[in-house]
Design an enzyme around this catalytic site. Structure first.
Site, PDB file in Angstrom:
ATOM      1  N   HIS A   1       0.837  -1.201   0.000  1.00  0.00           N
ATOM      2  CA  HIS A   1       0.000   0.000   0.000  1.00  0.00           C
ATOM      3  C   HIS A   1       0.878   1.259   0.000  1.00  0.00           C
ATOM      4  O   HIS A   1       0.453   2.324  -0.451  1.00  0.00           O
ATOM      5  CB  HIS A   1      -0.908   0.041   1.233  1.00  0.00           C
ATOM      6  CG  HIS A   1      -1.939  -1.042   1.255  1.00  0.00           C
ATOM      7  ND1 HIS A   1      -1.682  -2.298   1.754  1.00  0.00           N
ATOM      8  CD2 HIS A   1      -3.231  -1.052   0.844  1.00  0.00           C
ATOM      9  CE1 HIS A   1      -2.774  -3.030   1.645  1.00  0.00           C
ATOM     10  NE2 HIS A   1      -3.729  -2.300   1.101  1.00  0.00           N
TER      11      HIS A   1
ATOM     12  N   ASP B   1      -4.400  -6.234  -7.781  1.00  0.00           N
ATOM     13  CA  ASP B   1      -4.656  -5.549  -6.527  1.00  0.00           C
ATOM     14  C   ASP B   1      -4.936  -4.081  -6.871  1.00  0.00           C
ATOM     15  O   ASP B   1      -4.689  -3.631  -8.005  1.00  0.00           O
ATOM     16  CB  ASP B   1      -3.446  -5.684  -5.593  1.00  0.00           C
ATOM     17  CG  ASP B   1      -3.830  -5.641  -4.116  1.00  0.00           C
ATOM     18  OD1 ASP B   1      -4.946  -5.186  -3.804  1.00  0.00           O
ATOM     19  OD2 ASP B   1      -3.010  -6.056  -3.277  1.00  0.00           O
TER      20      ASP B   1
END
Length: 476
Positions: free
Chosen positions: A178, A250
């Site tokens: 992230h 993702d």
């Protein structure tokens, strides 16, 4: 702009949105063939919301991250009714894991959700991993493989598609994708022996989707992250492992790839590499159109073969078609309620040392470890609430990473920590608490450190039922 080409580009884009109702721009996009939508806790997910999406495009792939444990979108405020993967791996009962998977699938079937971005098939080989941890079934490939299969079978036998993630394996990393691009430094032989067996097993079990990890794996491709690597997605996943279902990225706003390219460039590169669906965690009408137009331009410029885009769109539609064909399974699953399975699994996963028992309300000190961004910040540990239900005079104090332990009075003390094995500062707080109060009770909701205190309880994950199991044991 060719209408057919534009529709193909829309089919492979799967955005999330802000708000608790479907915005007008998303309604229009669904009418134009948008292939999927990703739901998050911020959307306050319910059947009417999903119904709004399907009213515009009945076949849209509605997706969600409902792993159980720390990662829940449906039960974020109360905590999940099911323990997460690590707890299931500790219990090591594949029938129990399949029952949990089936009940999660049943929840999604009741909401008419197509695809669950679960399970995490990552082998948590590195104890310092900041983003997988308890989301993995464990550190051993064979353990992870058999529970991955059980979870996939449970979800898909409820008529909902499962998604094994994060290919080719996010378990041996020390960075959170992230925030930055992690690198897996293992050799090709180690990858095939350690990281790939759970994915191979999931493919053998018929998993309908696989999610790519934003990982640099030099032994496979020294230049491109897995999400953007043809070597990883086409040659390895399609060619060597034989996966023919839908490959989804993702979320592309994660810094691991977002720091390298614009969203449109990421989408084109991922599609060219072999991905079929591009997940965008939070999108706007402007960014959706920018990605669509960049994909169309890439086809017209010869950068992205039209055949590859058409193949990707066909796989999205095939997943949608598979879901449509599972209506009878979903009907059966909706009636197959197994209300105690989550607590049963949480109890089976509980590991304890010591003999201390609470007979009056304690002071609960929740050491506020900051979780990865995959975990919604509103997700509670649940331990204080579970103890309060049994001992109403329970009190609670939150301790931030730079905080100090309070002076202790004569109340029992329960220290709730997370991932003590990974955080030196957490272990230091535990040591100070035990030195000041040898009768302190420690509850670790993550990957625990060595047992200390008058009693040590490891739940191996955060969920409402894990907290309940811990509270039951402490007040037995």
């Amino acid at each position: 702009m060719s209408r057919d080409l534009c529709r193909l580009a829309m089919t492979v884009l799967h955005p999330g949105f802000d708000g608790t109702s479907v915005p007008d721009w998303l309604r229009r996009a669904l009418g134009e063939g948008l292939g999927g939508v990703v739901l998050f806790a911020r959307n306050a997910i319910n059947a009417p919301l999903v119904g709004q999406l399907r009213a515009e495009n009945p076949g849209t792939v509605v997706a969600i991250d409902e792993e159980g444990g720390t990662v829940t979108r449906l039960e974020v405020l109360s905590g999940s009714s099911f323990p997460g993967n690590r707890a299931l791996g500790v219990a090591d009962d594949v029938d129990l894991t399949e029952r949990v998977g089936r009940q999660i699938g049943r929840m999604l079937a009741e909401l008419d959700i197509t695809l669950n971005y679960a399970p995490s098939a990552d082998v948590n080989a590195n104890p310092a991993n900041p983003v997988i941890g308890v989301r993995s079934f464990g550190p051993a490939p064979d353990l992870v493989a058999r529970h991955t299969v059980a979870y996939v079978n449970g979800v898909q036998r409820a008529g909902v598609a499962a998604c094994a993630k994060h290919f080719p394996g996010h378990g041996d990393t020390v960075a959170d994708s992230h925030l930055a691009l992690p690198t897996v430094h293992a050799s090709r032989d180690v990858l095939f022996e350690r990281d790939l067996p759970p994915f191979r097993a999931a493919i053998g079990a018929g998993v309908r989707s696989i999610m790519t990890g934003h990982l640099l794996v030099p032994a496979l491709d020294p230049e491109a992250p897995a999400t953007l690597s043809r070597t990883v997605l086409t040659e390895l996943l399609r060619g060597e492992l034989g996966f023919d279902g839908m490959v989804v990225t993702d979320a592309i706003e994660m810094r691991a790839v977002a720091a390298m390219y614009t969203p449109g460039e990421i989408a084109v590169r991922a599609l060219a590499a072999g991905a079929d669906a591009v997940c965008v965690g939070l999108c706007t009408e402007e960014s959706l159109h920018e990605m669509r137009d960049t994909i169309v331009a890439a086809v017209r410029d010869g950068v992205l073969p039209e055949e590859r885009l058409a193949e990707a769109a066909a796989r999205v539609l095939a997943l949608s078609g598979w879901y449509a064909g599972q209506a009878a399974l979903r009907d059966k699953a909706r009636a197959d309620v197994d209300p105690g399975v989550g607590l049963e699994a949480a109890r089976a996963a509980l590991t304890t040392t010591g003999t201390a028992v609470l007979d009056r309300g304690p002071l609960v000190i929740e050491v506020n470890t900051r979780h990865s961004q995959a975990v919604d910040p509103a997700t509670p540990t649940g331990v204080t609430a579970a103890l309060t239900r049994r001992l109403p005079d329970t009190a609670m104090l939150r301790l931030e990473p730079d905080g100090k332990l309070p002076p202790f009075d004569d109340r029992p003390v329960v220290l709730v920590v997370h991932d003590a094995a990974r955080h030196a500062w957490v272990r230091e707080i535990v040591a100070k608490a035990v030195a000041a109060r040898p009768d302190v009770i420690v509850v670790d909701t993550g990957i625990p450190g060595p047992p200390v205190g008058a009693a040590h309880v490891a739940t191996h994950g955060i969920s409402r039922v894990s907290a309940q199991a811990a509270a039951e044991w402490l007040t037995r």
